[in-house]
Design a protein around this motif. Structure first.
Motif, mmCIF file in Angstrom:
data_model
loop_
_atom_site.group_PDB
_atom_site.id
_atom_site.type_symbol
_atom_site.label_atom_id
_atom_site.label_comp_id
_atom_site.label_asym_id
_atom_site.label_seq_id
_atom_site.Cartn_x
_atom_site.Cartn_y
_atom_site.Cartn_z
ATOM 1 N N ALA A 358 -54.940 3.849 12.434
ATOM 2 C CA ALA A 358 -53.914 3.143 11.664
ATOM 3 C C ALA A 358 -52.582 3.158 12.408
ATOM 4 C CB ALA A 358 -53.752 3.779 10.286
ATOM 5 N N ASP A 359 -51.892 2.042 12.378
ATOM 6 C CA ASP A 359 -50.556 1.935 12.955
ATOM 7 C C ASP A 359 -49.524 2.162 11.856
ATOM 8 O OD1 ASP A 359 -48.657 0.950 15.181
ATOM 9 O OD2 ASP A 359 -48.155 -0.339 13.468
ATOM 10 N N TYR A 360 -48.492 2.967 12.167
ATOM 11 C CA TYR A 360 -47.514 3.296 11.127
ATOM 12 C C TYR A 360 -46.797 2.053 10.613
ATOM 13 C CZ TYR A 360 -43.466 5.060 8.679
ATOM 14 O OH TYR A 360 -42.513 5.286 7.725
ATOM 15 N N TRP A 361 -46.327 1.187 11.519
ATOM 16 C CA TRP A 361 -45.467 0.083 11.119
ATOM 17 C C TRP A 361 -46.216 -0.970 10.311
ATOM 18 C CZ3 TRP A 361 -40.640 1.281 11.494
ATOM 19 C CH2 TRP A 361 -40.229 2.180 12.478
ATOM 20 N N THR A 362 -47.483 -1.209 10.623
ATOM 21 C CA THR A 362 -48.237 -2.248 9.921
ATOM 22 C C THR A 362 -49.216 -1.701 8.897
ATOM 23 O OG1 THR A 362 -49.921 -2.281 11.681
ATOM 24 C CG2 THR A 362 -48.049 -3.801 11.882
ATOM 25 N N GLY A 363 -49.695 -0.475 9.112
ATOM 26 C CA GLY A 363 -50.714 0.063 8.222
ATOM 27 C C GLY A 363 -50.223 1.058 7.201
ATOM 28 N N PRO A 366 -45.705 -0.469 4.983
ATOM 29 C CA PRO A 366 -45.661 -1.378 3.833
ATOM 30 C C PRO A 366 -46.082 -0.704 2.521
ATOM 31 C CG PRO A 366 -46.630 -2.477 5.723
ATOM 32 C CD PRO A 366 -46.491 -1.041 6.101
ATOM 33 N N SER A 367 -47.139 0.118 2.554
ATOM 34 C CA SER A 367 -47.582 0.790 1.331
ATOM 35 C C SER A 367 -46.559 1.822 0.869
ATOM 36 C CB SER A 367 -48.935 1.460 1.557
ATOM 37 O OG SER A 367 -48.852 2.487 2.536
#
Length: 494
Positions: A358-363, A366-367
């Motif tokens: 998982a990528d922090y910025w995209t994964g 947002p949540s």
């Protein structure tokens, strides 16, 4: 001080807010920073795993067992007085923790810390409820929620920094100067208040049965993951906890001066707010327990990045919780208390998809932002409703009940949710075993949030009825100014 209620926008209001935030942050931060120092404590004191576990559990046990008593004592003897006693007690216990020569001493001092936390925690919110003008209470509680959240989030960083630059004992010693500041500010700026209908008599039977009930359940649920559900110690302590709480209810029904007057639960808004608290804080307990572990074990994040992952949620609460409280005051608590958990549920479904690579910025981010929006909408109106549903005379016990419910929900979540999600006898440090457990837990937590939102819609009123406030007073030994001693203590939640 002229005995009038304070306004949020005045310097007097800011001083009251500062004292309560700093005081409650002592207890919040100490719930997190000790975890970071455990390896150093173990090496320095030669403590085994059981000793380190009790360093954590001793504090949680005494805090959960006595928090109702703390709220009741504030109502009887003065909320400011008991709050300051709790802060001073906490400071002395912290000093004893820092001076511990062995793990047994440390555990005993941590239990004393929990007692101090039980005295000061319900008092901080009760002081806000009794001190601020009715129009400003939701805003003040919202600001308290946001600032206290920042204190809790900074705890791991403060602990890691102090352990890194010197010695684990510093994490306890630093509480002493903070407590001194709180005592000086509270003595000068916080008005005193109490329940004019309460007597100085302590409900001894209620204290003992309530403490046994909460302590039994706390220990049983804490020991459950390690010993197993069928272990005699787990079953025995859980049974003792249930029996203690049943005895507590019977004792409170028969007592002439009960520690927790049972008629308060006839109030639909108060009971509803605490049911919602149990569901959403149970969900939060599962999230805060497994989210960071999943980021490290499954997604292979560094401890520092995993620890900072939820900071955007905290920043949102800091910036907008006061406005959320004001919004709840303006439109009523039902809508934000319904929408907030539903937004959180969406965030948790998004979080359930965080896995390997998982990528922090995209994964992740947002949540986390959606989760922060949901909490910002929810927390301040929920807390304001739990305290504001009852007459100001019961501010201390209302805060104590709500804190006890939230902490019990968190303990239950940490103990039960991994088992309910399919962990069984598996490991939380094995990525293959943790990944499905984490995903299932997030979905269960999302369902709890949805249930909380639905309950809020049906149980929380559009408006809380007006009531006659208990006026502040400066002399803790003098009787409070109360315009109507015949006013009903419990308001209906129409």
């Amino acid at each position: 001080m002229d005995g009038s209620l304070v306004r949020y926008s005045t310097s007097a209001g800011r001083w009251v807010l500062l004292a309560t935030v700093l005081g409650s942050s002592l207890a919040f931060i100490d719930s997190t920073v000790v975890n970071i120092a455990l390896p150093e404590i173990g090496r320095d004191l030669g403590a085994d795993a059981a000793g380190l576990q009790w360093t954590i559990n001793g504090y949680a046990l005494s805090l959960a067992a006595l928090i109702l008593l703390g709220g009741s004592l504030g109502d009887r003897f003065g909320r400011k007085r008991i709050f300051m006693l709790g802060v001073a007690w906490f400071a002395v216990a912290s000093l004893l923790c820092g001076l511990s020569p062995n793990v047994g001493w440390l555990i005993a001092a941590r239990i004393l810390q929990g007692i101090g936390g039980a005295l000061l925690t319900p008092g901080s919110l009760a002081i806000l409820e009794a001190s601020f003008d009715r129009e400003d209470r939701s805003k003040a509680i919202g600001a308290w929620s946001g600032l206290s959240g920042v204190g809790g989030a900074l705890g791991p960083f403060i602990g890691g920094w102090l352990v890194g630059i010197g010695d684990w004992r510093y994490i306890f010693f630093i509480n002493v100067p903070v407590a001194v500041v709180v005592l000086l500010v509270a003595a000068r700026h916080v008005p005193e208040s109490r329940n004019p209908q309460a007597t100085g008599r302590i409900d001894v039977t209620g204290v003992l049965t309530g403490a046994i009930g909460l302590a039994g359940l706390t220990y049983g649920f804490t020991a459950w993951p390690m010993r197993g559900a069928g272990d005699p110690v787990v079953l025995g302590t859980l049974a003792l906890g249930v029996a203690g709480l049943l005895a507590f209810v019977l004792a409170e029904r028969r007592s002439r001066q009960p520690m927790m007057p049972l008629p308060i639960f006839r109030n639909k808004a108060f009971s509803g707010a605490n049911l919602v608290t149990f569901l959403v804080y149970g969900a939060n307990g599962g999230v805060f327990f497994l989210f960071v572990i999943n980021l490290q074990v499954v997604a292979d994040f560094s401890p520092l990045l995993a620890g900072t992952a939820l900071l955007p949620s905290t920043v949102l609460m800091l910036l907008f919780s006061a406005r959320s409280g004001a919004l709840g005051q303006r439109i009523g608590p039902r809508i934000p208390m319904t929408v907030g958990p539903l937004v959180c549920a969406v965030a948790l479904m998004m979080m359930s998809r965080i896995g390997a690579g998982a990528d922090y910025w995209t994964g992740v981010l947002p949540s986390v932002i959606v989760f922060g929006v949901g909490l910002t909408l929810l927390v301040a109106p929920l807390t304001s409703t739990a305290l504001g549903a009852l007459d100001d005379a019961y501010a201390g016990i209302a805060s104590g009940v709500n804190n006890a419910v939230a902490r019990a929900a968190g303990l239950l979540a940490v103990a039960v949710l991994p088992l309910a999600a399919g962990l069984g006898g598996g490991s939380l440090t094995d990525a293959a075993q943790l990944s499905p457990v984490y995903r299932n837990t997030m979905m269960i937590c999302a369902a709890l949030m949805v249930a909380g939102g639905v309950l809020a819609w049906f149980l929380i009123p559009n408006r809380l009825p007006a009531h006659t406030p208990v006026k502040s007073f400066c002399d803790p030994g003098a009787p409070p100014v109360h315009p109507s001693r015949t006013a009903p203590p419990v308001r209906s939640g129409r």
